[in-house]
Design a protein around this motif. Structure first.
Motif, mmCIF file in Angstrom:
data_model
loop_
_atom_site.group_PDB
_atom_site.id
_atom_site.type_symbol
_atom_site.label_atom_id
_atom_site.label_comp_id
_atom_site.label_asym_id
_atom_site.label_seq_id
_atom_site.Cartn_x
_atom_site.Cartn_y
_atom_site.Cartn_z
ATOM 1 N N GLU A 65 0.827 -1.203 0.000
ATOM 2 C CA GLU A 65 0.000 0.000 0.000
ATOM 3 C C GLU A 65 0.867 1.261 0.000
ATOM 4 O OE1 GLU A 65 -0.464 -2.571 2.078
ATOM 5 O OE2 GLU A 65 -2.276 -3.392 1.143
ATOM 6 N N LEU A 66 1.956 1.241 0.774
ATOM 7 C CA LEU A 66 2.859 2.393 0.802
ATOM 8 C C LEU A 66 3.467 2.650 -0.575
ATOM 9 C CD1 LEU A 66 4.766 1.687 4.156
ATOM 10 C CD2 LEU A 66 2.872 3.285 3.788
ATOM 11 N N TYR A 67 3.836 1.578 -1.246
ATOM 12 C CA TYR A 67 4.437 1.753 -2.565
ATOM 13 C C TYR A 67 3.434 2.295 -3.570
ATOM 14 C CZ TYR A 67 7.191 1.083 -6.740
ATOM 15 O OH TYR A 67 7.872 1.307 -7.916
ATOM 16 N N ASP A 68 2.188 1.899 -3.432
ATOM 17 C CA ASP A 68 1.151 2.442 -4.305
ATOM 18 C C ASP A 68 1.024 3.959 -4.143
ATOM 19 O OD1 ASP A 68 0.543 -0.020 -5.360
ATOM 20 O OD2 ASP A 68 -1.215 -0.360 -4.100
ATOM 21 N N GLU A 69 1.370 4.482 -2.973
ATOM 22 C CA GLU A 69 1.329 5.923 -2.734
ATOM 23 C C GLU A 69 2.605 6.616 -3.235
ATOM 24 O OE1 GLU A 69 -1.138 5.153 1.442
ATOM 25 O OE2 GLU A 69 0.857 6.055 1.496
ATOM 26 N N VAL A 70 3.738 5.965 -2.996
ATOM 27 C CA VAL A 70 5.038 6.585 -3.288
ATOM 28 C C VAL A 70 5.360 6.601 -4.776
ATOM 29 C CG1 VAL A 70 7.537 6.263 -2.988
ATOM 30 C CG2 VAL A 70 6.017 6.129 -1.017
ATOM 31 N N LYS A 71 5.042 5.534 -5.471
ATOM 32 C CA LYS A 71 5.415 5.401 -6.883
ATOM 33 C C LYS A 71 4.904 6.564 -7.739
ATOM 34 C CE LYS A 71 5.048 2.044 -10.704
ATOM 35 N NZ LYS A 71 4.493 0.712 -11.062
ATOM 36 N N PRO A 72 3.605 6.879 -7.726
ATOM 37 C CA PRO A 72 3.152 8.016 -8.563
ATOM 38 C C PRO A 72 3.686 9.353 -8.090
ATOM 39 C CG PRO A 72 1.348 7.180 -7.208
ATOM 40 C CD PRO A 72 2.475 6.209 -7.066
ATOM 41 N N LEU A 73 3.943 9.493 -6.784
ATOM 42 C CA LEU A 73 4.515 10.735 -6.270
ATOM 43 C C LEU A 73 5.910 10.967 -6.855
ATOM 44 C CD1 LEU A 73 4.398 12.118 -2.681
ATOM 45 C CD2 LEU A 73 6.587 11.949 -3.846
ATOM 46 N N LEU A 74 6.727 9.921 -6.897
ATOM 47 C CA LEU A 74 8.083 10.069 -7.418
ATOM 48 C C LEU A 74 8.077 10.318 -8.922
ATOM 49 C CD1 LEU A 74 9.980 7.370 -5.315
ATOM 50 C CD2 LEU A 74 9.952 9.854 -5.010
ATOM 51 N N VAL A 75 7.166 9.680 -9.634
ATOM 52 C CA VAL A 75 7.044 9.976 -11.065
ATOM 53 C C VAL A 75 6.650 11.440 -11.264
ATOM 54 C CG1 VAL A 75 5.741 9.482 -13.169
ATOM 55 C CG2 VAL A 75 6.530 7.596 -11.728
ATOM 56 N N ALA A 76 5.717 11.918 -10.441
ATOM 57 C CA ALA A 76 5.303 13.321 -10.539
ATOM 58 C C ALA A 76 6.464 14.261 -10.238
ATOM 59 C CB ALA A 76 4.138 13.586 -9.581
ATOM 60 N N ALA A 77 7.342 13.892 -9.300
ATOM 61 C CA ALA A 77 8.512 14.724 -8.992
ATOM 62 C C ALA A 77 9.456 14.791 -10.187
ATOM 63 C CB ALA A 77 9.239 14.174 -7.768
ATOM 64 N N LEU A 78 9.647 13.671 -10.878
ATOM 65 C CA LEU A 78 10.496 13.671 -12.068
ATOM 66 C C LEU A 78 9.889 14.540 -13.161
ATOM 67 C CD1 LEU A 78 11.524 9.897 -12.292
ATOM 68 C CD2 LEU A 78 12.941 11.813 -11.566
ATOM 69 N N GLU A 79 8.586 14.417 -13.353
ATOM 70 C CA GLU A 79 7.935 15.220 -14.379
ATOM 71 C C GLU A 79 7.992 16.713 -14.038
ATOM 72 O OE1 GLU A 79 4.546 12.557 -16.460
ATOM 73 O OE2 GLU A 79 4.086 13.144 -14.399
#
Length: 406
Positions: A385-399
């Motif tokens: 569940e934590l990874y489901d939250e972190v993964k899109p956040l980190l992609v958004a940071a890269l973008e």
């Protein structure tokens, strides 16, 4: 069927269960003399339930990737199960051992994750994805290397660190899992959370420091026996308790996220902590600890455009510091919040953190992300569940760091 296993230094129930692709309940059932929360003694012989493997005869058109996909395992797992066989050239008719299904990937967040796991997984990732790079940016108090991984070659530079607070070590496998997923997506030419992975890594250089505080993580996960070089100090600083689950500091009892030269003296007065302990001691001076020194020197060397520090817990994103933050910081924080479901928070009354220092000295976007919700350390069972939250956040940071955005 049971097989014997001799407990090694650093072993825990979860680590052993992970290694044999079984659950900890099965391991406890096979060893009724064990207690779930007791420290394992090296040299103890355990009975481990066996996981069956099967054999597979290589066909004329087979490749490692095809066989791994056929059995839903990773290439890394297939190579590990056939370590005595040269797999550089498969021969028709050759027999391979197919391991029991694990999680089908290199990084496994189902157990404690520290410096040993990080070293092994980084080596496996570099072997599987040769475009990755790694280096040591320094050493901990006890001489453990502080590893950095690089993905991408773009002009925009992004940095993410994790594992700064000892009992927040779960952020380390979260970040390593993201590194594996991003590398895999770029290799396959597919999207990650809707973003073109190859495009991202052409335009962004991503530097990860997955475990800033390896000594502290080891202490939280394994405890400290009398042979530990800091044993007597640690017991004194921890009020005589041998349980270190609430320990946030490094091995010298210094809170690494209170170590940076951003109104450090104000933070010392606010904390009002007499000396070393599990948390909140800023140290005798800014950057007195080798872990903080390494991260600061690395940041100065690379001149990042955007940084993210992963901590736990609270599901919040801190984006400002005393008015030094750039105008776009709040907008980016809201973008990260939409991706993760976390709440952007304009924080006051906090100084001397890594994010604070970065914003103050570089006047660029910096973010502290409090992953998950609950009590530190967050339970290992919550990892998916934590990874489901972190993964899109980190992609958004890269973008957010792309040249046409910043």
């Amino acid at each position: 069927m049971l097989q014997p296993y001799i407990v090694q230094p650093g072993d825990t129930l979860l680590r052993i269960a992970r290694s044999f692709h079984i659950n900890s309940e099965s391991l406890l059932a096979a060893n009724p003399f064990l207690a779930a929360n007791e420290r394992l003694v090296p040299g103890l012989v355990l009975a481990v339930p066996s996981q069956a493997s099967v054999s597979y005869r290589v066909g004329a058109d087979d490749t490692l990737l095809r066989i791994a996909s056929l059995f839903s395992i990773s290439i890394h797992a297939l190579i590990a199960a056939n370590s005595q066989v040269d797999l550089t050239q498969l021969s028709p008719g050759q027999l391979l051992s197919i391991p029991a299904a694990g999680i089908g990937r290199i990084v496994d967040g189902r157990a404690e994750y520290g410096a040993r796991e990080l070293k092994a997984d980084a080596k496996a990732l570099l072997r599987t994805y040769p475009f990755l790079q790694s280096k040591s940016i320094g050493q901990s108090v006890m001489g453990k290397p502080i590893l950095a991984l690089r993905l991408g070659e773009g002009p925009a530079k992004v940095h993410v660190n994790a594992g700064m607070h000892a009992n927040e070590w779960i952020t380390t496998p979260l970040l390593m899992t993201f590194a594996e997923d991003l590398a895999q997506a770029a290799t396959a030419g597919i999207r990650i959370c809707g973003a073109d992975a190859r495009r991202l890594l052409r335009q962004v250089t991503l530097w990860l420091v997955p475990l800033v505080n390896p000594d502290g993580a080891e202490l939280v996960q394994e405890g400290a026996g009398k042979e530990h070089p800091y044993y007597h100090d640690l017991m004194d600083w921890n009020n005589g308790s041998s349980r270190f689950t609430k320990w946030k500091a490094n091995i010298r009892g210094v809170d690494l996220n209170d170590q940076f030269p951003a109104f450090w003296e104000v933070e010392v007065a606010r904390r009002d902590t007499a000396g070393p302990g599990p948390r909140d001691y800023p140290g005798p001076s800014p950057l007195s600890e080798p872990e903080a020194q390494a991260l600061a020197a690395f940041t100065r060397e690379e001149q990042f455009d955007l940084v993210v520090a992963l901590h736990t817990q609270g599901q919040e994103i801190y984006w400002n510091y005393r008015g030094y933050e750039p105008p776009e910081a709040e907008m980016i924080a809201r973008r990260l919040g939409r991706a993760s479901g976390y709440k952007p928070v304009k924080l006051t009354g906090s100084d001397a953190g890594y994010k604070d220092w970065f914003i103050q000295d570089f006047r660029k976007p910096g973010f502290t992300v409090e992953v998950g919700y609950g009590v530190n350390p967050l339970p290992v069972a919550s990892f998916p569940e934590l990874y489901d939250e972190v993964k899109p956040l980190l992609v958004a940071a890269l973008e957010a760091a792309l040249p046409d955005v910043l």
